[in-house]
Motif scaffolding. Sequence first.
Motif, short mmCIF file in Angstrom:
data_model
loop_
_atom_site.label_atom_id
_atom_site.label_comp_id
_atom_site.label_asym_id
_atom_site.label_seq_id
_atom_site.Cartn_x
_atom_site.Cartn_y
_atom_site.Cartn_z
N GLY A 26 14.55 9.86 73.14
CA GLY A 26 13.45 10.80 72.92
C GLY A 26 13.82 12.20 73.38
O GLY A 26 13.53 13.19 72.71
N THR A 27 14.48 12.29 74.52
CA THR A 27 14.93 13.59 75.04
C THR A 27 15.93 14.23 74.08
O THR A 27 15.86 15.44 73.83
CB THR A 27 15.56 13.42 76.44
N LEU A 28 16.83 13.42 73.53
CA LEU A 28 17.80 13.98 72.58
C LEU A 28 17.10 14.57 71.36
O LEU A 28 17.44 15.68 70.92
CB LEU A 28 18.81 12.91 72.15
N MET A 132 30.32 8.94 71.92
CA MET A 132 29.78 8.71 73.26
C MET A 132 28.39 8.11 73.22
O MET A 132 27.73 8.11 72.19
CB MET A 132 29.79 10.00 74.08
N SER A 133 28.00 7.63 74.38
CA SER A 133 26.68 7.03 74.54
C SER A 133 25.63 8.14 74.63
O SER A 133 25.95 9.31 74.90
CB SER A 133 26.65 6.20 75.82
N PRO A 134 24.36 7.77 74.43
CA PRO A 134 23.30 8.78 74.53
C PRO A 134 23.24 9.47 75.90
O PRO A 134 23.07 10.68 75.97
CB PRO A 134 22.02 7.97 74.27
N ILE A 135 23.41 8.71 76.97
CA ILE A 135 23.33 9.32 78.30
C ILE A 135 24.48 10.31 78.53
O ILE A 135 24.30 11.37 79.12
CB ILE A 135 23.24 8.26 79.42
N ASP A 136 25.67 9.98 78.02
CA ASP A 136 26.80 10.90 78.16
C ASP A 136 26.57 12.17 77.33
O ASP A 136 26.90 13.28 77.77
CB ASP A 136 28.11 10.23 77.75
#
Length: 145
Positions: A26-28, A132-136
């Motif tokens: 959601g933040t992305l 990459m992953s969403p958190i990265d």
Amino acid sequence: MISAVLDANIIASGILGFRNPDSIPGTLLRLWRKGIFTLVTSEHIRSEVKNLLHKPYFIKHLSAQEISRVQALLRFQAKQVFITEELGNVTTSPEDDLVIAAAVSGKADYLVTGDLPLLRTVGKSYKGVKLMSPIDFLEVLKKQI
């Protein structure tokens, strides 16, 4: 400006988590809407998102109007690319190959996915696109803000 392909699962999760400040997908999507990065998408990715949003879980949580609005945003606000790169069996899934092809064809800086087998198979980059992953990816974007 940074450009990124978000896979269909990240986009669909982001739609549900758009109003949740703790949702990374959601933040992305919120950061994309604020113009922090360019979202690159293709017909294939939009079709996958459409299929996901019409599954019972999403229909239960989103109105038909919200689903329609999201599809319009993806079509008219994201950068649309045609797949010009033929990859052929880079991954174990033809669908994943199409997502990577969209990133390469669109000259995206990043491909963001939660698909761990894809990340393990392809590695950290492919033809100039960082996977990459969403958190990265969120950490990358935080440096831009």
